[in-house]
Scaffold this motif. Sequence first.
Motif, PDB file in Angstrom:
ATOM      1  N   HIS A   1       0.829  -1.205   0.000  1.00  0.00           N
ATOM      2  CA  HIS A   1       0.000   0.000   0.000  1.00  0.00           C
ATOM      3  C   HIS A   1       0.863   1.255   0.000  1.00  0.00           C
ATOM      4  CE1 HIS A   1      -4.100  -1.448   0.303  1.00  0.00           C
ATOM      5  NE2 HIS A   1      -3.746  -2.303   1.249  1.00  0.00           N
ATOM      6  N   TYR A   2       1.870   1.267   0.865  1.00  0.00           N
ATOM      7  CA  TYR A   2       2.706   2.465   1.011  1.00  0.00           C
ATOM      8  C   TYR A   2       3.446   2.783  -0.287  1.00  0.00           C
ATOM      9  CZ  TYR A   2       6.510   5.505   2.489  1.00  0.00           C
ATOM     10  OH  TYR A   2       7.403   6.550   2.584  1.00  0.00           O
ATOM     11  N   PHE A   3       4.080   1.781  -0.868  1.00  0.00           N
ATOM     12  CA  PHE A   3       4.878   2.047  -2.064  1.00  0.00           C
ATOM     13  C   PHE A   3       4.003   2.363  -3.273  1.00  0.00           C
ATOM     14  CE2 PHE A   3       8.117  -0.338   0.436  1.00  0.00           C
ATOM     15  CZ  PHE A   3       9.044   0.695   0.502  1.00  0.00           C
ATOM     16  N   ARG A   4       2.789   1.803  -3.324  1.00  0.00           N
ATOM     17  CA  ARG A   4       1.877   2.196  -4.399  1.00  0.00           C
ATOM     18  C   ARG A   4       1.462   3.651  -4.232  1.00  0.00           C
ATOM     19  NH1 ARG A   4      -3.926  -0.652  -5.685  1.00  0.00           N
ATOM     20  NH2 ARG A   4      -4.443   0.264  -3.664  1.00  0.00           N
ATOM     21  N   LEU A   5       1.182   4.068  -3.006  1.00  0.00           N
ATOM     22  CA  LEU A   5       0.811   5.458  -2.741  1.00  0.00           C
ATOM     23  C   LEU A   5       1.942   6.402  -3.119  1.00  0.00           C
ATOM     24  CD1 LEU A   5      -1.206   7.499  -1.583  1.00  0.00           C
ATOM     25  CD2 LEU A   5      -0.255   7.043   0.686  1.00  0.00           C
TER      26      LEU A   5
ATOM     27  N   LYS B   1       4.432  16.772  -4.060  1.00  0.00           N
ATOM     28  CA  LYS B   1       5.616  16.855  -3.203  1.00  0.00           C
ATOM     29  C   LYS B   1       5.386  15.984  -1.972  1.00  0.00           C
ATOM     30  CE  LYS B   1       8.752  20.092  -0.908  1.00  0.00           C
ATOM     31  NZ  LYS B   1       9.030  21.520  -0.605  1.00  0.00           N
ATOM     32  N   ILE B   2       6.156  14.922  -1.853  1.00  0.00           N
ATOM     33  CA  ILE B   2       5.992  13.986  -0.738  1.00  0.00           C
ATOM     34  C   ILE B   2       6.683  14.555   0.498  1.00  0.00           C
ATOM     35  CG2 ILE B   2       6.450  11.648   0.061  1.00  0.00           C
ATOM     36  CD1 ILE B   2       6.514  10.788  -2.888  1.00  0.00           C
ATOM     37  N   PRO B   3       5.963  14.712   1.619  1.00  0.00           N
ATOM     38  CA  PRO B   3       6.588  15.229   2.843  1.00  0.00           C
ATOM     39  C   PRO B   3       7.726  14.328   3.307  1.00  0.00           C
ATOM     40  CG  PRO B   3       4.190  15.241   3.024  1.00  0.00           C
ATOM     41  CD  PRO B   3       4.524  14.465   1.786  1.00  0.00           C
ATOM     42  N   ALA B   4       8.774  14.939   3.826  1.00  0.00           N
ATOM     43  CA  ALA B   4       9.949  14.182   4.259  1.00  0.00           C
ATOM     44  C   ALA B   4       9.617  13.201   5.382  1.00  0.00           C
ATOM     45  CB  ALA B   4      11.053  15.141   4.704  1.00  0.00           C
ATOM     46  N   ASN B   5       8.609  13.547   6.197  1.00  0.00           N
ATOM     47  CA  ASN B   5       8.270  12.681   7.331  1.00  0.00           C
ATOM     48  C   ASN B   5       7.296  11.565   6.960  1.00  0.00           C
ATOM     49  OD1 ASN B   5       6.007  14.356   6.979  1.00  0.00           O
ATOM     50  ND2 ASN B   5       5.462  14.234   9.153  1.00  0.00           N
ATOM     51  N   PHE B   6       6.862  11.520   5.698  1.00  0.00           N
ATOM     52  CA  PHE B   6       5.852  10.540   5.297  1.00  0.00           C
ATOM     53  C   PHE B   6       6.535   9.213   4.973  1.00  0.00           C
ATOM     54  CE2 PHE B   6       2.093   8.723   3.591  1.00  0.00           C
ATOM     55  CZ  PHE B   6       1.038   9.530   3.985  1.00  0.00           C
ATOM     56  N   THR B   7       7.068   8.583   6.002  1.00  0.00           N
ATOM     57  CA  THR B   7       7.753   7.305   5.864  1.00  0.00           C
ATOM     58  C   THR B   7       6.753   6.159   5.993  1.00  0.00           C
ATOM     59  OG1 THR B   7       8.179   7.158   8.225  1.00  0.00           O
ATOM     60  CG2 THR B   7       9.839   8.298   6.871  1.00  0.00           C
ATOM     61  N   LEU B   8       7.226   4.956   5.752  1.00  0.00           N
ATOM     62  CA  LEU B   8       6.397   3.766   5.930  1.00  0.00           C
ATOM     63  C   LEU B   8       5.897   3.677   7.365  1.00  0.00           C
ATOM     64  CD1 LEU B   8       5.300   0.973   4.977  1.00  0.00           C
ATOM     65  CD2 LEU B   8       7.530   0.025   5.596  1.00  0.00           C
ATOM     66  N   GLU B   9       6.782   3.945   8.310  1.00  0.00           N
ATOM     67  CA  GLU B   9       6.415   3.869   9.729  1.00  0.00           C
ATOM     68  C   GLU B   9       5.394   4.940  10.093  1.00  0.00           C
ATOM     69  OE1 GLU B   9      10.042   1.816   8.843  1.00  0.00           O
ATOM     70  OE2 GLU B   9       9.522   3.942   8.532  1.00  0.00           O
ATOM     71  N   TYR B  10       5.544   6.121   9.525  1.00  0.00           N
ATOM     72  CA  TYR B  10       4.598   7.207   9.781  1.00  0.00           C
ATOM     73  C   TYR B  10       3.224   6.857   9.230  1.00  0.00           C
ATOM     74  CZ  TYR B  10       2.535  11.908   9.584  1.00  0.00           C
ATOM     75  OH  TYR B  10       1.704  12.994   9.731  1.00  0.00           O
ATOM     76  N   PHE B  11       3.195   6.340   8.002  1.00  0.00           N
ATOM     77  CA  PHE B  11       1.942   5.949   7.366  1.00  0.00           C
ATOM     78  C   PHE B  11       1.209   4.910   8.213  1.00  0.00           C
ATOM     79  CE2 PHE B  11      -0.076   3.141   4.008  1.00  0.00           C
ATOM     80  CZ  PHE B  11      -1.147   3.979   3.750  1.00  0.00           C
ATOM     81  N   GLU B  12       1.922   3.900   8.645  1.00  0.00           N
ATOM     82  CA  GLU B  12       1.322   2.853   9.484  1.00  0.00           C
ATOM     83  C   GLU B  12       0.797   3.427  10.794  1.00  0.00           C
ATOM     84  OE1 GLU B  12       2.516  -1.575  11.176  1.00  0.00           O
ATOM     85  OE2 GLU B  12       4.061  -0.031  11.012  1.00  0.00           O
TER      86      GLU B  12
END
Length: 274
Positions: A44-48, A58-69
């Motif tokens: 899901h994360y990598f598709r997003l 522009k993807i926020p710098a803090n929008f990591t996999l861990e943040y998304f979860e």
Amino acid sequence: MYNINGELSDNHNSCLNNRAFLYGDAVFETCKISNGKVLFLEDHYFRLMASMRVLRMKIPANFTLEYFEAQLLNLARALHYTNARMRCTVFRNDGGKYLPHNRTVSYIIEVEPLDSPKYVILESNYEVDIYKDFYVTSQLLSNLKTTNRVLNVTGSIFAEENDLQNCILLNQNKNVVEFLNGNLFLLINHTLVTPPLSEGCINGIMRKQVLNFISNDIHYKLEERTVSPFELQNADELFLTNVMCGIQPVTKYKKKIYTTAFAQDFLAKINQSI
């Protein structure tokens, strides 16, 4: 000032300037929470992330996999939902017309509870037909889950008006693409067939799981290829996949009655894997 249903108002309504509302300038992910866990999280994360890059967001710098979860689970836990359907919509921030003033984004996550952590086949009788009013275009944008889903909306209305459970979409070449709400698979003898992404289908998360399973199964052959509508009636089984239902077998298309044994067995394997 705005005219809202005949009433003049100067009250600001956030949706009136939202680019998702005005231009469909947004992408979304629908995720399933099972026993407090986000299923297929990395997919899901990598598709997003890939969708946002295609749309020049522009993807926020803090929008990591861990943040998304964490953002998904924080909302589910706040409502004590261990099994849930969650949708994360990412939209470009206000400003501009077709050309945005900036490329930064915001997001909204919504949640609704589910009864079971496992996948179950909800409808035993599932009849479909082809929707021919509008067509999918075979291009990269069609692979993305954007908020521009008017074709799916009108197709769903058509299905309801004709007492159908779903419809099959075609592309401009009149080839089979997908269902209104999921990817399409055909079982022909011991060969599983599905349209390739180049035909315009959604790059589905459950589609990917099925492809991975079958590629390691010596009993079945996998083909990603163009599918003609005429092949639908020659298949032994026809089913749709998405991350919320898992697998939904089709029982009838026109006069063709399908078996469902493969789909039911495969759904059991998915439940075991999660």
